[in-house]
Each structure stands twice: as structure tokens, then as C-alpha cells.
Scaffold this active site. Structure first.
Site, PDB file in Angstrom:
ATOM      1  CD  GLU A  15      28.884  -3.542 122.949  1.00  0.00           C
ATOM      2  OE1 GLU A  15      27.760  -3.693 123.812  1.00  0.00           O
ATOM      3  OE2 GLU A  15      28.646  -3.799 121.938  1.00  0.00           O
ATOM      4  CG  ASN A 154      25.031  -6.825 119.427  1.00  0.00           C
ATOM      5  OD1 ASN A 154      25.150  -6.516 120.849  1.00  0.00           O
ATOM      6  ND2 ASN A 154      26.393  -6.399 118.358  1.00  0.00           N
ATOM      7  CG  ASP A 215      26.724  -2.924 118.872  1.00  0.00           C
ATOM      8  OD1 ASP A 215      26.520  -4.076 119.307  1.00  0.00           O
ATOM      9  OD2 ASP A 215      28.488  -2.579 118.283  1.00  0.00           O
TER      10      ASP A 215
END
Length: 308
Positions: A15, A154, A215
Site C-alpha cells: 500500500e 481509502n 481502494d
């Protein structure tokens, strides 16, 4: 456009990637692995730095205009590291219950504040929030709650002219946009930027009828919003009006976040996940968790630095 494998050693849940323009290195995190990574993409070398708890997001930092380390969102607060591997200095202690909630997606804004949203791990209530942390002009960080009513924060991003901020609640498949005044940090006119269909009941890997959920995201110089679709094996490019412009297959079922890098900001990087994924999915996508790249025609926006 073809994806290349940048980092073959997979993360559990990669991430928060960003391209550091001064160091010419790609940074990202592994949340369950509790690691921050950086890669010299020209040499293929990777350095890793263990964290005391799950890192939700990171951003490059600078002091009086000079690059100096990172700002890091950990489970229990926002931390500052003056250089790679340095001592972690807590800037802000989390106001949430760390047994059920942690910091997740975050970035620095175009004026140097750090924004971080939270993730409510039981996922049965919409209690996740979004905060900004301003350390530019005072001895103590100025913390503002900017939004709430989410489950998993997100998709944080800003438009090229710094007039719009985007934020996503992944489980509800919704990305919102606000008008934003960069100087006053005021948000107004909340609206749905894009709404995706929900996950069908009983859906599992290999079934049709589901395109994933939004996301992490990045924005290019034309204002297009690039969003990774977790469980959708694809990256989407949306116009500033929220219209679908392009759909790019990704060599992992669970892409997590794109970013733009390279000297011309025309290399698109994307992190992916393999943590808690099924054996069938990992057999179909053996490089799940790796970092991939491809060349694109339109440059992205450079990463914003946190300022203190």
C-alpha cells in the site's frame, strides 16, 4: 500498455506507494508485514524497515524546504522519522480505540499537511474518520477532523488545481468529492464522485458479476482519477466528472494503490495484495503482492511533501 514486475518479493498487503523525486526511489508499505520498503528501481535493490505496528500510510517529509525522512501513520498515531531508519517521534496520538481501529490510507496535501483516515476493523459500523495534521506554523500539531461516516478510509487524492479533494469508503463502494480551499483547509459541497455496484452475496474468486471495490487512488495532470479495484483485478481511469475513461487489467486480483513516478512522472506503479487470499486466487495470480509498473501517456502529479 504492458505491466512489468518491479519488485518480485511480494508484500502481504502492499500500500501507500510514492515516488521520491530527490532520492529517485519508490517507497511503499506492507501493512500486515509491518514494514516500510523502498526500491532503487534502476538497480533492483530493496531496503526494508520494520515498524512497531501496522503502517497504514506514509509520505515524504521536509523541514524548512529540505527533504528529511518520512511521516508515518501507525495504528496508534502519526509519527515522524527524520531519516530512513531513524527514531520514530510521535506527532499525534490516535483518538480511537486501537483494539478495533487503526490509521489507514493517507497522504500529504498540496500545502504540506498530512491527512490520514482510519479503518474500523469489525466493519459493522460506519465510524471511520478522516483527519488532517498541520505542523507548519505551530509548536503543537493542529489536528482537524475533516470527514467521517465511513468503514475503511481509502482513495485520498487532490485535483491538479487543489480545488477538489477525493475520499473513498471501500466497503460501500463509494468515492466522494468535496470542494476544497487549500489555504483555509475548508471542505464544502460533499457529493458522490462515483458509485460502484456492491459485492454480490456469496461471491467468491472465479465467479463473474463483480468488478471489485475502490481502494487507493492517484490523479494525473489532466485531473483524471486512477483507482485500484480490490478483488476486481483492474485499474480504472475516471474523468474529473467521474466518467469511466479506461479499464486496465492488473496481474493480481487485489490491486491496492497506484502512483506516478520516474523523472517524467509517466511510469505508473501499482501495489497489490496476497494476504488472506485463497489458494485458487494465488495459483491464478502467483505474483499477487508484488509491485508492477507500466508506461502511460499522461504524466501524474508529483508526490506532496509533509512540511514541519
Amino acid at each position: 500498455m504492458t505491466w512489468q514486475t518491479v519488485v518480485a518479493q511480494p508484500s502481504g498487503l502492499g500500500e501507500s506507494p510514492f515516488w521520491h523525486p530527490d532520492e529517485q526511489m519508490l517507497y511503499w508499505i506492507d501493512i500486515p508485514g509491518r514494514q516500510i520498503h523502498r526500491c532503487n528501481v534502476f538497480m533492483g535493490t530493496v531496503q526494508s524497515w520494520a515498524m512497531p505496528s501496522e503502517p497504514g500510510s506514509i509520505a515524504p517529509a521536509c523541514t524548512q524546504g529540505q527533504g528529511s525522512g518520512l511521516v508515518i501513520a501507525l495504528r496508534d498515531g502519526i509519527y515522524r522519522a527524520r531519516e530512513w531508519g531513524a527514531e520514530l517521534q510521535q506527532l499525534v496520538r490516535a483518538g480511537h480505540d486501537t483494539a478495533t481501529t487503526r490509521f489507514n490510507d493517507g497522504k500529504a496535501d498540496p500545502r504540506g499537511r498530512f491527512w490520514a483516515g482510519t479503518m474500523y476493523e469489525p466493519r459493522d459500523k460506519s465510524v471511520a474518520e478522516l483527519f488532517s495534521i498541520d505542523c507548519r506554523n505551530s509548536l503543537a500539531p493542529a489536528v482537524e477532523r475533516k470527514a467521517g461516516g465511513a468503514i475503511i478510509a481509502n482513495g485520498l487524492a487532490w485535483s491538479p488545481d487543489a480545488s477538489t479533494v477525493y475520499w473513498t469508503d471501500t466497503p460501500t463502494h463509494t468515492t466522494h468529492a468535496w470542494d476544497w480551499d487549500a489555504d483555509s483547509n475548508a471542505m464544502a459541497n460533499r457529493r458522490v464522485f462515483h458509485q460502484w455496484p456492491g459485492k454480490p452475496a456469496g461471491w467468491q474468486f472465479g465467479m463473474s458479476g463483480y468488478g471489485g471495490r475502490p481502494d487507493g487512488a492517484a490523479v494525473d495532470v489532466q485531473g483524471n482519477y486512477w483507482v485500484a479495484m480490490f478483488e476486481g483485478a483492474r485499474l480504472l481511469k475516471l474523468s474529473p466528472a467521474g466518467e469511466l475513461l479506461a479499464e486496465i487489467p492488473v496481474p493480481a486480483q487485489c490491486p491496492t494503490m497506484p502512483c506516478f513516478g520516474g523523472d517524467d512522472l509517466q511510469t505508473l506503479y501499482i501495489t497489490t495484495a496476497r494476504y488472506n487470499r485463497s489458494a485458487a486466487e494465488l495459483q491464478a495470480y502467483p505474483e499477487s503482492g508484488c509491485v508492477f509498473s507500466m508506461r502511460v501517456d499522461v504524466p501524474g502529479l508529483p508526490v506532496n511533501f509533509f512540511e514541519d
